[in-house]
Enzyme design. Structure first.
Site, short mmCIF file in Angstrom:
data_model
loop_
_atom_site.label_atom_id
_atom_site.label_comp_id
_atom_site.label_asym_id
_atom_site.label_seq_id
_atom_site.Cartn_x
_atom_site.Cartn_y
_atom_site.Cartn_z
N CYS A 93 52.59 52.88 19.38
CA CYS A 93 53.59 53.95 19.55
C CYS A 93 54.06 54.06 20.99
CB CYS A 93 52.99 55.26 19.07
SG CYS A 93 52.75 55.22 17.31
N GLU A 120 41.48 28.46 43.09
CA GLU A 120 41.07 29.46 42.09
C GLU A 120 42.12 29.63 41.01
OE1 GLU A 120 40.58 33.11 44.26
OE2 GLU A 120 38.97 32.33 45.52
N PRO A 121 42.48 28.58 40.29
CA PRO A 121 43.54 28.74 39.29
C PRO A 121 43.06 29.54 38.07
CG PRO A 121 42.59 26.56 39.13
CD PRO A 121 41.93 27.22 40.30
N TYR A 158 54.07 43.43 32.72
CA TYR A 158 54.77 42.69 33.79
C TYR A 158 56.11 42.16 33.35
CZ TYR A 158 49.83 41.65 35.06
OH TYR A 158 48.52 41.70 35.35
N GLY A 169 47.30 31.38 41.43
CA GLY A 169 48.63 31.99 41.43
C GLY A 169 49.77 31.11 40.97
N TYR A 197 45.04 36.04 30.50
CA TYR A 197 45.39 37.47 30.54
C TYR A 197 45.87 37.95 29.18
CZ TYR A 197 45.12 36.16 35.43
OH TYR A 197 44.69 35.65 36.62
C1 LIG Z 1 41.35 36.42 43.89
C2 LIG Z 1 42.08 35.78 42.77
N1 LIG Z 1 41.98 34.45 42.60
C3 LIG Z 1 42.61 33.82 41.59
C4 LIG Z 1 43.38 34.52 40.67
C5 LIG Z 1 44.04 33.75 39.56
O1 LIG Z 1 45.41 33.87 39.57
P1 LIG Z 1 46.31 33.05 38.53
O2 LIG Z 1 45.78 33.37 37.17
O3 LIG Z 1 47.66 33.56 38.74
O4 LIG Z 1 46.15 31.60 38.87
C6 LIG Z 1 43.52 35.90 40.81
C7 LIG Z 1 44.36 36.66 39.87
O5 LIG Z 1 44.60 37.82 39.96
C8 LIG Z 1 42.85 36.55 41.88
O6 LIG Z 1 42.93 37.88 42.04
#
Ligand SMILES: Cc1ncc(COP(=O)(O)O)c(C=O)c1O
Length: 408
Positions: free
Chosen positions: A341, A264-265, A307, A230, A370
């Protein structure tokens, strides 16, 4: 991006729009994350959030740097396995795992399933019993923290579908400890994406630690605490903390409490390592505004439309010596729009660019996360290719779709 390949050469060889990633940048960012985690905690695991970019070549590269993967579907599990990431570095998150996905994950021997409801835990227990193999589970806590980000990517508030409250998480982990086919191994949280302040992360970590201590007091000692991902990237208007600052802020209290640290980046790892290269098709003036119409649409890159994602746009190769009598200035404010469109198909609004004309190349920055992952065939458009640059060489790591893809 630390590479020597002119982007104009890639555009000439592969066409536009095209996603271009830098191998040096990816390796450097992955190494920085692993190093920061290792400096913070004696035991740690950095799991790349595959949803940010599931290209197998990128996953292989990240796996080779020692990263694991945070998965959100059976498809992502397949990709991580294909990329050679070992099962003990795989975690499976998500509110809607199907029975088939749970079975796939258990049979693959992944480190843990991150459970988001009682109903899911019961389902996992049933499948584990059928397979006669104990299921390692962590519970995803919803820490109910506010975060200053777009509402669509805030996931850690009580109003959201993600995770469970502290009381339920406690009961679920204790129930798992007593269950013959479940083994409680961790506690996780993920509060959202593109967050550029440390306070909400600190709050979520504190909530994880409180709950873990509470469980330990009744004899349920977990292996790891997963603080999710996040962390945002710098936006045009606001800087973000560096990954090492974030890892220290969330990791140190976890390490002090003696737990393994899991991260979890996604975006903060690969976002800056990729761009979307697009070509100007037309420039038009209408309703008092200048529109720069490019060949990348919201089907190629959805973040700005979905977003309001802000992405710097840099001109790559402008044709020289052009006359632009209508624009005396060296920069001018434009809307950069795609061909789809929808009025929302806008890459940037009221954006300052040097004068550009049809044929010029633009680089949409911070598109490594993304980007391709959210692309689609909307408007009958073909999904773009992906290219990985390494020094003075490049390889196509995903081909541009052809018309036959549109036939199903
Ligand atoms: C469970 C979980 N972990 C990690 C991430 C990665 O988030 P970010 O790309 O913002 O670091 C996400 C993104 O939606 C997620 O849902």
């Amino acid at each position: 991006m630390g590479e020597e390949m002119p982007l104009s050469r890639i555009a000439a060889a592969v066409g536009t729009p095209v996603y271009v990633y830098s191998q040096a940048a990816l390796v450097e960012r992955a190494a920085a994350y692993v190093q920061a985690a290792q400096q913070t905690a004696a035991r740690c695991l950095v799991c790349f959030a595959v949803k940010a970019n599931g290209n197998p070549a990128l996953l292989r590269l990240l796996g080779e740097q020692g990263l694991g993967a945070d998965l959100t579907s059976g498809g992502e599990l397949f990709l991580a396995q294909f990329a050679g990431i070992p099962p003990h570095r795989l975690l499976f998150s998500g509110v809607g795992k199907t029975s088939a996905e749970i079975q796939q994950a258990l049979q693959a021997g992944i480190r843990a399933l991150h459970v988001e409801s009682w109903a899911e835990m019961e389902r996992i227990a049933g499948i584990a019993q059928t397979l006669q193999m104990a299921a390692p589970v962590a519970v995803r806590l919803n820490p109910d923290v506010a975060a200053d980000t777009h509402p669509a990517i805030h996931t850690g508030g009580r109003q959201h579908k993600f995770g469970v409250n502290a009381q339920a998480a406690r009961q679920m982990l204790l129930a798992a400890a007593d269950h013959p086919w479940l083994s409680p191994v961790g506690l996780a949280a993920h509060i959202g994406s593109q967050i550029r302040e440390l306070a909400p992360f600190r709050q979520a970590t504190a909530a994880l630690l409180r709950l873990a201590a509470d469980l330990e007091a009744v004899g349920c000692r977990l292996q790891y605490l997963d603080v999710g991902g996040g962390l945002g990237l710098d936006s045009i208007s606001q800087a973000a903390p560096r990954p090492a600052e974030w890892v220290a802020a969330v990791g140190e209290p976890v390490a002090q409490a003696g737990y393994e640290l899991v991260l979890e980046p996604g975006r903060s790892l690969v976002g800056d390592a990729g761009i979307l290269l697009t070509r100007v098709e037309y420039v038009k003036e209408e309703g008092g505004k200048w529109f720069v119409v490019v060949d990348a649409g919201m089907n190629d890159f959805l973040r700005p439309a979905l977003y309001g994602g802000e992405h710097p746009i840099w001109p790559v190769a402008l044709r020289s010596g052009r006359q632009r009598e209508s624009r005396a200035d060296h920069t001018w404010r434009v809307e950069v729009v795609g061909p789809v469109c929808e009025s929302g198909d806008t890459l940037a609004r009221d954006y300052e660019l040097p004068p550009v004309a049809a044929g010029d190349l633009l680089a949409v920055m911070q598109a490594g996360a993304y980007g391709y992952a959210m692309s689609s065939n909307y408007n009958g458009r073909l999904r773009p290719p992906e290219v990985l640059i390494s020094g003075a060489a490049y390889q196509i790591i995903r081909q541009r779709q052809t018309m036959t893809h549109l036939l199903g």
